[in-house]
Scaffold this active site. Structure first.
Site, mmCIF file in Angstrom:
data_model
loop_
_atom_site.group_PDB
_atom_site.id
_atom_site.type_symbol
_atom_site.label_atom_id
_atom_site.label_comp_id
_atom_site.label_asym_id
_atom_site.label_seq_id
_atom_site.Cartn_x
_atom_site.Cartn_y
_atom_site.Cartn_z
ATOM 1 N N HIS A 36 0.801 -1.314 0.109
ATOM 2 C CA HIS A 36 -0.145 0.181 -0.245
ATOM 3 C C HIS A 36 1.026 1.190 0.158
ATOM 4 O O HIS A 36 0.585 2.141 -0.828
ATOM 5 C CB HIS A 36 -0.790 0.129 1.266
ATOM 6 C CG HIS A 36 -2.125 -0.283 1.227
ATOM 7 N ND1 HIS A 36 -2.723 -1.503 1.811
ATOM 8 C CD2 HIS A 36 -3.135 -0.131 0.257
ATOM 9 C CE1 HIS A 36 -3.864 -1.828 1.242
ATOM 10 N NE2 HIS A 36 -4.204 -1.026 0.239
ATOM 11 N N ARG A 64 -8.018 -5.219 -15.420
ATOM 12 C CA ARG A 64 -8.441 -6.020 -14.368
ATOM 13 C C ARG A 64 -9.787 -6.243 -14.030
ATOM 14 O O ARG A 64 -10.124 -5.592 -13.145
ATOM 15 C CB ARG A 64 -7.580 -5.752 -13.011
ATOM 16 C CG ARG A 64 -6.111 -5.946 -13.108
ATOM 17 C CD ARG A 64 -5.393 -5.665 -11.884
ATOM 18 N NE ARG A 64 -4.076 -5.986 -11.634
ATOM 19 C CZ ARG A 64 -3.044 -5.289 -11.743
ATOM 20 N NH1 ARG A 64 -3.087 -3.948 -11.796
ATOM 21 N NH2 ARG A 64 -1.823 -5.629 -11.458
ATOM 22 N N ARG A 69 -8.371 -8.748 -19.300
ATOM 23 C CA ARG A 69 -8.065 -9.734 -18.647
ATOM 24 C C ARG A 69 -9.218 -10.587 -18.184
ATOM 25 O O ARG A 69 -10.052 -9.737 -17.273
ATOM 26 C CB ARG A 69 -7.065 -9.629 -17.350
ATOM 27 C CG ARG A 69 -6.922 -10.797 -16.847
ATOM 28 C CD ARG A 69 -5.753 -10.819 -15.820
ATOM 29 N NE ARG A 69 -6.233 -10.223 -14.538
ATOM 30 C CZ ARG A 69 -5.516 -9.822 -13.687
ATOM 31 N NH1 ARG A 69 -4.128 -10.164 -13.733
ATOM 32 N NH2 ARG A 69 -5.683 -9.185 -12.739
ATOM 33 N N GLU A 124 2.543 -15.976 -15.597
ATOM 34 C CA GLU A 124 2.559 -15.731 -14.368
ATOM 35 C C GLU A 124 3.179 -16.792 -13.782
ATOM 36 O O GLU A 124 3.536 -16.687 -12.457
ATOM 37 C CB GLU A 124 1.428 -15.121 -13.719
ATOM 38 C CG GLU A 124 0.337 -14.160 -14.406
ATOM 39 C CD GLU A 124 -0.912 -13.828 -13.970
ATOM 40 O OE1 GLU A 124 -1.109 -12.858 -13.231
ATOM 41 O OE2 GLU A 124 -1.985 -14.779 -14.067
ATOM 42 N N ASN A 141 4.389 -9.736 -11.408
ATOM 43 C CA ASN A 141 3.836 -9.737 -9.809
ATOM 44 C C ASN A 141 3.934 -11.118 -9.420
ATOM 45 O O ASN A 141 4.417 -11.625 -8.415
ATOM 46 C CB ASN A 141 2.738 -9.011 -9.375
ATOM 47 C CG ASN A 141 2.682 -7.613 -9.880
ATOM 48 O OD1 ASN A 141 3.797 -7.233 -10.467
ATOM 49 N ND2 ASN A 141 1.495 -7.110 -10.206
ATOM 50 N N ASP A 142 3.016 -11.950 -10.153
ATOM 51 C CA ASP A 142 2.765 -13.362 -9.746
ATOM 52 C C ASP A 142 3.957 -14.219 -10.190
ATOM 53 O O ASP A 142 4.477 -15.025 -9.609
ATOM 54 C CB ASP A 142 1.415 -13.855 -10.336
ATOM 55 C CG ASP A 142 0.395 -13.513 -9.464
ATOM 56 O OD1 ASP A 142 0.573 -13.609 -8.138
ATOM 57 O OD2 ASP A 142 -0.777 -13.169 -9.872
ATOM 58 N N CYS A 189 3.017 -6.684 -17.852
ATOM 59 C CA CYS A 189 1.920 -5.857 -17.388
ATOM 60 C C CYS A 189 1.845 -5.829 -15.891
ATOM 61 O O CYS A 189 1.090 -5.330 -15.188
ATOM 62 C CB CYS A 189 0.487 -6.170 -17.924
ATOM 63 S SG CYS A 189 0.090 -7.942 -17.527
#
Ligand code: PEP
Ligand code: MG
Length: 583
Positions: A218, A320, A356, A444, A467-468, A515
């Site tokens: 965050h 997303r 997506r 991913e 990220n994943d 992305c």
């Protein structure tokens, strides 16, 4: 002294501006100066005295029951405190925008939540003093949120933040959390509550650094939105006392303790000049020698898409869709979905939009899709795996996309999340092609990167979700602050998989984009282009920074940087190697 040597020094008396000989002399002096290094998340330089968040109030000791006659006063005390805290947060939300406003409004909402207030009042009615009642009710809700997992579990931090604000208010103490400094200052903390970060005033807090937290925390997301230079996951930061002058460089990840004033001024001015170049970048994306790279935006709804379309983003690289339906108990109808998708397609009329399909599960649970009681949701039935069990949910979503496409005259690209095998890619591609949509899949999962060539036999493009991909390559939870170094997208193992995927795309003559958050890092963006990716898609606020950086370097330099990075052993030396080539 080389920059490489300056890295990772704890506050031990060494200084980066001195030679090795000078270092020896300095070892006798305990001056708290040196360079600490963490993960850079928002580029820019800020310098000033350190401020730290005010300590959190101590939790109240257990106490005996309040006599019947005193309970109304306790209730009154709590009601006044919760109203004051909620009003203060709501007022700050009104003065903020975007993610910062959302976070502040959400925490204000918690302070007014009927369920939570009811639980406190019930405990007071049963004889508990107001502070103890507030703590007990918050704990009850925190346990519930933690059990629900995913984004709800992340809200436990918000609940604890709210508890501390309530306790301070009831005790008549100053509000805990971040102070509002008189002069431009640098905020250092272990970690920050979302409401703390969201309330920051960028003219007072000119930079921030935290000991914990990752690039997708965050703190990082809001600092990016507010444009405050930020570095996270900085070991040794707790040794730097309030009042010490520091310089934070959000481009290099350095926190310089006791910087030389002239050097600091020069560095701040150079960063300001870079910022001006970013602000004037208009696109389209290309390197200085003209190699074309699409620079796109990540969005989650029509409003976000319209905001992104008012900036230099060339299109949408990741919509997303699951985030548009997070609060839904039941599956949205095809018509409702078509309206949501058309909002994004209209914002980027005539331009590329990559949508997506639902990535439900794990950190983004949807009430109407997927299993909810898995012991290990990140490795469970999430993303496309839900549709493999229940194709109807995917078919209805693709029908909604096709309807939106028909209404807007667009031909969107669609991609599936969490694909692991060529058979899954083929399953998705067939359904998309039937509806005249352009099919692709996200990479991913390491298995997908390793078999990219086979995936590309059925789909028209790939998009790397770094990220994943980092989480699964390094076997490290992307939400864990403790494991931020492992989930750093500069991990050479992750970049090896990016290189392999891009090579498969080149061989097949099909586009391969990125992305994930990696594409929001301007320096890493250049490296990704050097590795062969054809588009970069990032939060709208990061688009210009990425485009401007790319415009300043040649494709050959990107490739040289990519080779240098792949020869490194860890993220810190990979960054250093890229900087040495790209400046
Ligand atoms: C990713 O994993 O990199 C990605 C873009 O998807 P998300 O962050 O939504 O999981
Ligand atoms: Mg993902």
């Amino acid at each position: 002294m080389s920059r490489a040597r300056a890295r990772n020094l704890v506050v031990d008396g060494t200084r980066p501006d001195l030679t090795a000989e000078d270092d020896v002399t300095l070892q006798t002096r305990p001056a708290p100066q040196g360079v600490l290094t963490g993960t850079p998340v928002v580029p820019g330089v800020g310098t000033g005295p350190v401020v730290r968040p005010a300590p959190r109030p101590a939790l109240p000791a257990p106490a005996g029951d309040v006599p019947e006659a005193g309970r109304a006063a306790e209730r009154e005390r709590f009601t006044a405190a919760s109203a004051a805290v909620a009003d203060r947060l709501a007022a700050r939300a009104a003065g903020a925008t975007g993610a910062a406003a959302e976070v502040l409004a959400a925490t204000a909402g918690l302070a007014r939540d009927r369920g939570l207030l009811g639980a406190v009042e019930q405990a007071i009615a049963a004889g508990s003093p107001a502070p103890q009642a507030a703590v007990a009710a918050v704990e009850q809700f925190a346990a519930l949120f933690a059990q629900l997992g995913g984004v709800m579990a992340e809200r436990v931090t918000d609940l604890h933040d709210l508890r501390d604000r309530l306790l301070a208010e009831m005790a008549g103490e100053p509000e805990p959390g971040v102070p509002s400094p008189e002069e431009p200052s640098v905020l250092l903390a272990d970690d920050l509550a979302p409401a703390d970060t969201a309330g920051l005033d960028p003219t007072r807090v000119v930079a921030l650094a935290t000991r914990l937290g990752g690039p997708t925390s965050h703190t990082a997301i809001i600092a990016r939105q507010l444009g405050i230079p930020c570095v996270v996951a900085v070991p040794g930061l707790d040794a730097v006392a309030a009042g010490t002058r520091v310089l934070v460089d959000g481009g290099t990840g350095e926190v310089v303790v006791g910087p030389d004033p002239a050097a600091a001024a020069e560095r701040t001015e150079a960063a300001a000049a870079r910022r001006r170049a970013v602000e004037s970048w208009r696109g389209p994306g290309r390197t200085a020698d003209g190699h074309r790279v699409e620079v796109l935006a990540n969005v989650q709804d029509g409003a976000g898409a319209r905001a992104a379309a008012s900036g230099p983003a060339e299109g949408v690289g990741l919509f997303r869709t699951e985030l548009a339906f997070l609060d839904r108990e039941t599956e949205p109808t095809v018509e409702e979905q078509a309206q949501a998708y058309a909002g994004v397609l209209e914002a980027f009329a005539g331009r590329k939009v990559v949508l997506r399909t639902l990535d439900a599960g794990s950190d983004k649970p949807l009430a109407f899709a997927g299993a909810h009681d898995e012991p290990n949701p990140a490795l469970g039935v999430r993303g496309l795996r839900i549709a493999l069990d229940d194709p109807g949910i995917l078919d209805r979503q693709l029908d909604g996309v096709a309807l939106a496409a028909e209404r807007t005259g667009q031909r969107p690209w669609v991609m599936a999340p969490m694909v692991a095998t060529p058979a899954e890619a083929a399953f998705f591609a067939e359904r998309a092609r039937t509806r005249d949509l352009v099919p692709g899949v996200m990479v991913e999962v390491p298995a997908a990167a390793l078999r990219a060539e086979q995936l590309l036999r059925s789909v028209d493009f790939l998009s790397l979700g770094t990220n994943d991909l980092s989480q699964y390559t390094m076997a490290a939870d992307r939400l864990s602050a403790e494991l931020a170094t492992l989930t750093d997208p500069w991990q050479p193992a992750v970049l090896d998989l990016v290189a392999r995927t891009a090579a498969a795309g080149r061989a097949a003559g099909k586009p391969v984009g990125v992305c994930g958050e990696a594409a929001a890092d301007p320096l890493l963006g250049c490296v990704l282009v050097g590795l062969g990716v054809t588009s970069l898609s990032a939060a709208a606020a990061a688009v210009a920074g990425v485009g401007a950086r790319l415009a300043a370097v040649d494709r050959g330099a990107c490739e040289e940087a990519a080779r240098a990075v792949l020869a490194c052993e860890d993220p810190a030396s990979a960054r250093e190697a890229a900087r040495a080539v790209l400046g």
